[in-house]
Scaffold this active site. Structure first.
Site, mmCIF file in Angstrom:
data_model
loop_
_atom_site.group_PDB
_atom_site.id
_atom_site.type_symbol
_atom_site.label_atom_id
_atom_site.label_comp_id
_atom_site.label_asym_id
_atom_site.label_seq_id
_atom_site.Cartn_x
_atom_site.Cartn_y
_atom_site.Cartn_z
ATOM 1 C CG HIS A 51 0.194 11.439 0.735
ATOM 2 N ND1 HIS A 51 -0.824 11.699 -0.152
ATOM 3 C CD2 HIS A 51 -0.168 10.307 1.398
ATOM 4 C CE1 HIS A 51 -1.766 10.768 -0.022
ATOM 5 N NE2 HIS A 51 -1.387 9.903 0.908
ATOM 6 N N GLY A 79 -1.770 7.590 4.411
ATOM 7 C CA GLY A 79 -0.841 6.872 3.531
ATOM 8 C C GLY A 79 0.610 7.054 3.882
ATOM 9 C CG ASP A 130 -2.138 1.010 0.932
ATOM 10 O OD1 ASP A 130 -2.191 1.617 -0.155
ATOM 11 O OD2 ASP A 130 -2.978 1.167 1.838
HETATM 12 O O1 DOR Z 1 -3.482 4.931 3.501
HETATM 13 C C1 DOR Z 1 -4.036 4.936 2.404
HETATM 14 N N1 DOR Z 1 -3.599 5.699 1.395
HETATM 15 N N2 DOR Z 1 -5.092 4.160 2.230
HETATM 16 C C2 DOR Z 1 -5.828 4.204 1.134
HETATM 17 O O2 DOR Z 1 -6.775 3.504 1.056
HETATM 18 C C3 DOR Z 1 -5.519 5.184 0.072
HETATM 19 C C4 DOR Z 1 -4.103 5.527 0.085
HETATM 20 C C5 DOR Z 1 -3.790 6.724 -0.759
HETATM 21 O O3 DOR Z 1 -4.191 6.759 -1.928
HETATM 22 O O4 DOR Z 1 -3.079 7.625 -0.281
HETATM 23 ZN ZN ZN Z 2 -7.004 0.994 0.447
HETATM 24 ZN ZN ZN Z 3 -4.113 1.722 -1.230
#
Ligand code: DOR
Ligand code: ZN
Ligand code: ZN
Length: 431
Positions: free
Chosen positions: A309, A324, A305
């Site tokens: 950012h 994220g 995952d």
């Molecule tokens: O932590 C996360 N970041 N979870 C998600 O479901 C989306 C992802 C993101 O796109 O930044």
């Molecule tokens: Zn997710």
């Molecule tokens: Zn994700």
């Protein structure tokens, strides 16, 4: 072009190989694996003391390209992948625009091919614009080569629409990758609902936010026959439901991320967005269930995952920062350190969860070192101890709760399509 990898400890669960071997690569294929290969090659890599495994496959990456290139591009994401030992990554569709038609899929695939550092497969969104109202143009995306559909970042809250998407996924024989989160139950939560959230006076996210959608999605998969893959499982009841679905013979698979099997909300040091991700870090009881699930095979896949950012965004307080953290460049070391070293998984099981099983779930031609297969592999040094330093990442994203953590095990080199796409520099201790 040929590469000869000498004296590595070859681990390939697909061919049940486990021993000191040489591997000869010719062009983009594995040409030979044997105890000793004497042939000449353009390049010789000494893998003594290292494991040689099928290149890792990450079913869950966010590349932010198109539209959010200040966070990550296909190129920086691909470089991060190579540095992490990944030779195939599946990119989630929550970009700008959302990947909801064949043109955007082709844009990403063409860009990745030109860069040529890792195999990037673009996942298609389930609904147009991820608005949850109308189905995306799944036919045209299948035509453009999507390996799966997903609404990651959100759940499709309309169960009827989701069921239609599952029916299409059956027709095209692709899996549905499910981000399980009940939007209404989640409210404005930013971390796990528990004493720590009370202490930090932050709004919480209960386990039920995930669990009710996991239950719904399994039931819909049962009804439609869809292959359902549950993304980033974080709760003990998710694990129990996956186990029950498997016991019933349903085509359900599941992934966990390193942060969820290593950390709990108790590790959150304060209002620090390096610890903000969705789903959130859970309780010790949940973490133990995830580890047990990995050990007993209920959980098939380790995925990152990887969700980059900007620094500015992740410097904001928890309530304001986006969800994220990055993961491509730390996943292998964290898995080795936290699961293999303590004897929870064998190194063969690590290769299964990071390569073989992801290939199976997404129906990919990867995850094996058999002769004739595409030469995608990773050379991993299990002796190397170092401290994770986010400043060294190839990713544009630097936010990780693992910055400063001591780990053991490092990617020494990554070969993709028979080309050396990453090699740890001998000059830097940590690189
Ligand atoms: O932590 C996360 N970041 N979870 C998600 O479901 C989306 C992802 C993101 O796109 O930044
Ligand atoms: Zn997710
Ligand atoms: Zn994700």
């Amino acid at each position: 072009m040929s590469i000869l990898i000498k004296n590595g400890h070859v681990i390939d669960p697909a061919t049940k190989t486990d021993g000191i071997m040489d591997i000869l690569i010719e062009e983009d294929r594995i040409a030979e694996i044997a105890k000793e290969i004497r042939e000449e090659a353009d390049k010789v890599l000494d893998a003594k003391g290292c494991y040689v495994m099928p290149g890792f496959i990450d079913l869950h990456v966010h590349l932010r390209d198109p539209g959010l290139e200040y966070k990550e591009t296909v190129e920086t994401g691909a470089r991060a992948a190579a540095r992490g030992g990944f030779t195939t990554i599946l990119a989630m569709p929550n970009t700008k625009p959302v990947v909801d038609n064949g043109d955007v899929v082709r844009y990403v695939h063409n860009k990745a091919k030109t860069i040529g550092i890792t195999n990037v497969l673009q996942i298609g969104a389930i609904t147009r614009g991820q608005h949850g109202e109308q189905l995306a143009d799944i036919d045209s995306m299948v035509d453009a080569g999507i390996p799966a559909v997903s609404e990651d970042g959100k759940s499709v809250m309309n169960a009827q629409l989701y069921r239609e998407a599952m029916t299409l996924a059956v027709k095209y024989d692709i899996p549905v990758l499910a981000h399980c989160e009940d939007r209404n139950l989640a409210g404005s939560g930013v971390m796990n609902q528990d004493e720590k959230a009370d202490e930090l006076q932050l709004p919480g996210i209960t386990n039920s936010v995930e669990d009710v959608i996991v239950a719904r999605d399994i039931l819909l998969a049962k009804e439609t026959g869809a292959r359902l893959h549950l993304c980033h499982c974080s709760t003990k009841d998710s694990v129990a439901m996956v186990a029950a679905a498997k016991a019933e013979g349903l085509p359900v698979s599941a992934e966990v991320c390193p942060h969820h099997f290593i950390l709990t909300s108790g590790d959150i040091p304060g209002d620090d967005a390096n610890y903000k991700m969705n789903p959130p870090l859970r309780s010790e009881e949940d973490r133990q269930a995830l580890i047990q699930g990995l050990k007993d095979g209920t959980i098939d896949v380790i995925a990152t995952d990887h969700a980059p950012h900007s620094r500015e965004e992740k410097c904001l307080p928890m309530k304001k920062a986006p969800f994220g953290i990055v993961g491509l460049e730390t996943a292998a070391a964290l898995t080795y350190t936290e699961l293999v070293e303590p004897g929870i998984l064998t190194v063969t099981e690590m290769a299964e969860k990071m390569s073989c099983n992801p290939a199976r779930v997404a129906g990919l031609d990867g995850g094996s070192l058999a002769v004739g297969r595409r030469a995608d592999l990773v050379i991993f040094d299990p002796q190397k101890e170092y401290v994770i330093d986010a400043a060294e990442f190839a990713s544009k994203g630097r936010s990780t709760p693992f910055h400063g953590r001591k780990v053991r095990g490092q990617v020494a080199a990554t070969v993709y399509e028979g080309r050396l796409v990453y090699q740890r520099s001998a000059h830097s201790e940590n690189r």
